[in-house]
Design a protein around this motif. Structure first.
Motif, PDB file in Angstrom:
ATOM      1  N   ASP A  40     -15.168 -30.642 -33.635  1.00  0.00           N
ATOM      2  CA  ASP A  40     -16.328 -29.889 -33.160  1.00  0.00           C
ATOM      3  C   ASP A  40     -16.847 -29.064 -34.344  1.00  0.00           C
ATOM      4  N   THR A  41     -18.058 -28.569 -34.221  1.00  0.00           N
ATOM      5  CA  THR A  41     -18.569 -27.640 -35.230  1.00  0.00           C
ATOM      6  C   THR A  41     -18.079 -26.220 -34.962  1.00  0.00           C
ATOM      7  N   ASP A  42     -17.616 -25.976 -33.734  1.00  0.00           N
ATOM      8  CA  ASP A  42     -17.166 -24.647 -33.327  1.00  0.00           C
ATOM      9  C   ASP A  42     -15.642 -24.546 -33.436  1.00  0.00           C
ATOM     10  N   ALA A  43     -15.169 -24.182 -34.619  1.00  0.00           N
ATOM     11  CA  ALA A  43     -13.723 -24.098 -34.842  1.00  0.00           C
ATOM     12  C   ALA A  43     -13.073 -23.051 -33.944  1.00  0.00           C
ATOM     13  N   GLU A  44     -13.778 -21.955 -33.709  1.00  0.00           N
ATOM     14  CA  GLU A  44     -13.220 -20.872 -32.896  1.00  0.00           C
ATOM     15  C   GLU A  44     -12.960 -21.319 -31.462  1.00  0.00           C
ATOM     16  N   ALA A  45     -13.851 -22.167 -30.934  1.00  0.00           N
ATOM     17  CA  ALA A  45     -13.684 -22.646 -29.563  1.00  0.00           C
ATOM     18  C   ALA A  45     -12.572 -23.683 -29.453  1.00  0.00           C
ATOM     19  N   LEU A  46     -12.306 -24.403 -30.530  1.00  0.00           N
ATOM     20  CA  LEU A  46     -11.247 -25.404 -30.492  1.00  0.00           C
ATOM     21  C   LEU A  46      -9.854 -24.765 -30.445  1.00  0.00           C
ATOM     22  N   ASP A  66     -19.286 -31.637 -38.639  1.00  0.00           N
ATOM     23  CA  ASP A  66     -20.620 -31.859 -38.090  1.00  0.00           C
ATOM     24  C   ASP A  66     -20.859 -33.368 -38.101  1.00  0.00           C
ATOM     25  N   VAL A  67     -20.957 -33.985 -36.926  1.00  0.00           N
ATOM     26  CA  VAL A  67     -21.079 -35.440 -36.856  1.00  0.00           C
ATOM     27  C   VAL A  67     -22.379 -35.951 -37.458  1.00  0.00           C
ATOM     28  N   SER A  68     -23.348 -35.077 -37.669  1.00  0.00           N
ATOM     29  CA  SER A  68     -24.597 -35.503 -38.287  1.00  0.00           C
ATOM     30  C   SER A  68     -24.461 -35.687 -39.795  1.00  0.00           C
ATOM     31  N   ASP A  69     -23.325 -35.271 -40.352  1.00  0.00           N
ATOM     32  CA  ASP A  69     -23.050 -35.363 -41.783  1.00  0.00           C
ATOM     33  C   ASP A  69     -22.143 -36.567 -42.036  1.00  0.00           C
ATOM     34  N   TRP A 110     -36.816 -32.539 -32.039  1.00  0.00           N
ATOM     35  CA  TRP A 110     -36.618 -33.989 -31.958  1.00  0.00           C
ATOM     36  C   TRP A 110     -35.557 -34.437 -32.961  1.00  0.00           C
ATOM     37  N   ALA A 111     -35.706 -34.004 -34.200  1.00  0.00           N
ATOM     38  CA  ALA A 111     -34.781 -34.421 -35.252  1.00  0.00           C
ATOM     39  C   ALA A 111     -33.364 -33.908 -34.995  1.00  0.00           C
ATOM     40  N   ALA A 112     -33.241 -32.662 -34.534  1.00  0.00           N
ATOM     41  CA  ALA A 112     -31.926 -32.079 -34.275  1.00  0.00           C
ATOM     42  C   ALA A 112     -31.209 -32.813 -33.147  1.00  0.00           C
ATOM     43  N   THR A 113     -31.960 -33.222 -32.148  1.00  0.00           N
ATOM     44  CA  THR A 113     -31.373 -33.951 -31.024  1.00  0.00           C
ATOM     45  C   THR A 113     -30.828 -35.296 -31.472  1.00  0.00           C
ATOM     46  N   PHE A 114     -31.633 -36.033 -32.227  1.00  0.00           N
ATOM     47  CA  PHE A 114     -31.188 -37.345 -32.694  1.00  0.00           C
ATOM     48  C   PHE A 114     -30.080 -37.245 -33.733  1.00  0.00           C
ATOM     49  N   ALA A 115     -30.085 -36.172 -34.523  1.00  0.00           N
ATOM     50  CA  ALA A 115     -29.068 -36.020 -35.568  1.00  0.00           C
ATOM     51  C   ALA A 115     -27.661 -36.013 -34.990  1.00  0.00           C
ATOM     52  N   VAL A 116     -27.506 -35.382 -33.832  1.00  0.00           N
ATOM     53  CA  VAL A 116     -26.186 -35.315 -33.194  1.00  0.00           C
ATOM     54  C   VAL A 116     -25.987 -36.449 -32.198  1.00  0.00           C
ATOM     55  N   ASN A 117     -26.925 -36.600 -31.263  1.00  0.00           N
ATOM     56  CA  ASN A 117     -26.731 -37.530 -30.150  1.00  0.00           C
ATOM     57  C   ASN A 117     -26.764 -38.999 -30.558  1.00  0.00           C
ATOM     58  N   THR A 118     -27.506 -39.314 -31.611  1.00  0.00           N
ATOM     59  CA  THR A 118     -27.626 -40.707 -32.033  1.00  0.00           C
ATOM     60  C   THR A 118     -26.988 -40.942 -33.397  1.00  0.00           C
ATOM     61  N   ASP A 119     -27.447 -40.191 -34.410  1.00  0.00           N
ATOM     62  CA  ASP A 119     -26.868 -40.362 -35.746  1.00  0.00           C
ATOM     63  C   ASP A 119     -25.371 -40.070 -35.730  1.00  0.00           C
ATOM     64  N   GLY A 120     -24.963 -39.053 -34.973  1.00  0.00           N
ATOM     65  CA  GLY A 120     -23.551 -38.700 -34.912  1.00  0.00           C
ATOM     66  C   GLY A 120     -22.710 -39.830 -34.350  1.00  0.00           C
ATOM     67  N   VAL A 121     -23.206 -40.464 -33.283  1.00  0.00           N
ATOM     68  CA  VAL A 121     -22.492 -41.605 -32.695  1.00  0.00           C
ATOM     69  C   VAL A 121     -22.385 -42.733 -33.715  1.00  0.00           C
ATOM     70  N   PHE A 122     -23.462 -42.975 -34.445  1.00  0.00           N
ATOM     71  CA  PHE A 122     -23.467 -44.011 -35.479  1.00  0.00           C
ATOM     72  C   PHE A 122     -22.459 -43.702 -36.581  1.00  0.00           C
ATOM     73  N   HIS A 123     -22.505 -42.483 -37.099  1.00  0.00           N
ATOM     74  CA  HIS A 123     -21.614 -42.122 -38.207  1.00  0.00           C
ATOM     75  C   HIS A 123     -20.144 -42.275 -37.834  1.00  0.00           C
ATOM     76  N   VAL A 124     -19.774 -41.706 -36.691  1.00  0.00           N
ATOM     77  CA  VAL A 124     -18.355 -41.715 -36.300  1.00  0.00           C
ATOM     78  C   VAL A 124     -17.912 -43.118 -35.900  1.00  0.00           C
ATOM     79  N   SER A 125     -18.743 -43.810 -35.125  1.00  0.00           N
ATOM     80  CA  SER A 125     -18.371 -45.162 -34.675  1.00  0.00           C
ATOM     81  C   SER A 125     -18.266 -46.125 -35.844  1.00  0.00           C
ATOM     82  N   ARG A 126     -19.146 -45.992 -36.828  1.00  0.00           N
ATOM     83  CA  ARG A 126     -19.077 -46.856 -38.005  1.00  0.00           C
ATOM     84  C   ARG A 126     -17.791 -46.596 -38.787  1.00  0.00           C
TER      85      ARG A 126
END
Length: 262
Positions: A40-46, A66-69, A110-126
């Motif tokens: 997660d990006t929130d280390a304190e919550a983990l 950050d899954v967008s990275d 728009w960009a922030a939503t796709f960065a996590v919800n779509t790009d993040g899925v792509f990055h991690v799944s790849r």
């Protein structure tokens, strides 16, 4: 048969682990004997989640990413595998919600939503899928939303990003099938999480969600209850299990009938 037996001791990576659904998935998989890498990006919550899992006899570790990275994702996946062994199960849960009319939504939202919800899925799944393909085993579940197939007013970015993640996961499942790797989707409806509660204007929010809204063309929930994060976690656990050994590219709705079976 105890479905956890075949997975006991294996490693699962869960993104968005500090959120309502993500935390429920972490708890569920850890309770089944898996070693869970929660990101997660929130280390304190983990921190309290990992402590809770360990106190209950489970094994879990926290990773801040950050899954967008893309580069950070690759580094984290490598770190997890060096620390706990091959990732045999991946659950993409990380997601954000930016509401607003399609005509007034900002470029940033728009960009922030796709960065996590779509790009993040792509990055991690790849990153994980490449390793699974080489080992010829593994299972991936992406948590999307029933908004991926049912239009919701004020949710253009969210629905579009989840639809993209859904089709990406199905295509990935088709490509990885030859390696014995399964890829499925769990699509929740209204679930009792902080994200849903942020959309309620007052104390009538829960009832309004159950009833639906004619003015916004939104069907209510036929089962007359909000989903709990644990309901979604159960569906995820099933699709990762041996009981789902011949299921891939499937889109499982956990929404109390709100999408009317699509």
């Amino acid at each position: 048969m105890d479905l956890s037996d075949t997975r006991r001791g294996t490693t699962a990576l869960v993104t968005g682990g500090a959120g309502g659904i993500g935390a429920a998935v972490v708890r569920k998989l850890a309770a089944q004997g898996m070693t869970v890498a929660a990101t997660d990006t929130d280390a304190e919550a983990l921190t309290p989640l990992i402590k809770e899992v360990r106190e209950n006899g489970g094994t879990a570790h926290a990773y801040t990413v950050d899954v967008s990275d893309s580069a950070a994702v690759n580094a984290t996946v490598d770190q997890v595998e060096r620390a706990t062994g091959p990732i045999e199960h991946l659950v993409n849960v990380a997601g954000v919600l930016r509401t607003g009319s399609a005509l007034t939504l900002s470029d940033e939202d728009w960009a922030a939503t796709f960065a996590v919800n779509t790009d993040g899925v792509f990055h991690v799944s790849r990153a994980v899928g490449r390793r699974m393909a080489g080992r010829r085993r593994g299972a991936i579940v992406t948590v999307t939303s029933n908004a991926a197939s049912v239009p919701r007013t004020q949710m253009a970015a969210y629905g579009a990003s989840k639809a993209a993640a859904t089709m990406f996961t199905k295509t990935l499942g088709l490509e990885l099938a030859q390696y014995g790797v399964r890829c499925n989707i769990v699509a929740p409806g209204s679930t009792n999480t902080r994200m849903l509660r942020s959309m309620w204007a007052d104390a009538h929010g829960p009832r309004a969600t159950l009833d639906g809204s004619l003015s916004s063309y939104r069907v209510g929930i036929p089962l007359r209850r909000l989903a709990q994060p644990e309901d979604v976690a159960e569906a995820v656990a099933f699709l990762l299990s041996g009981a789902a050994a011949h299921i891939t590219m499937h889109d499982l709705y956990v929404d109390g009938g709100a999408a009317l079976g699509r």
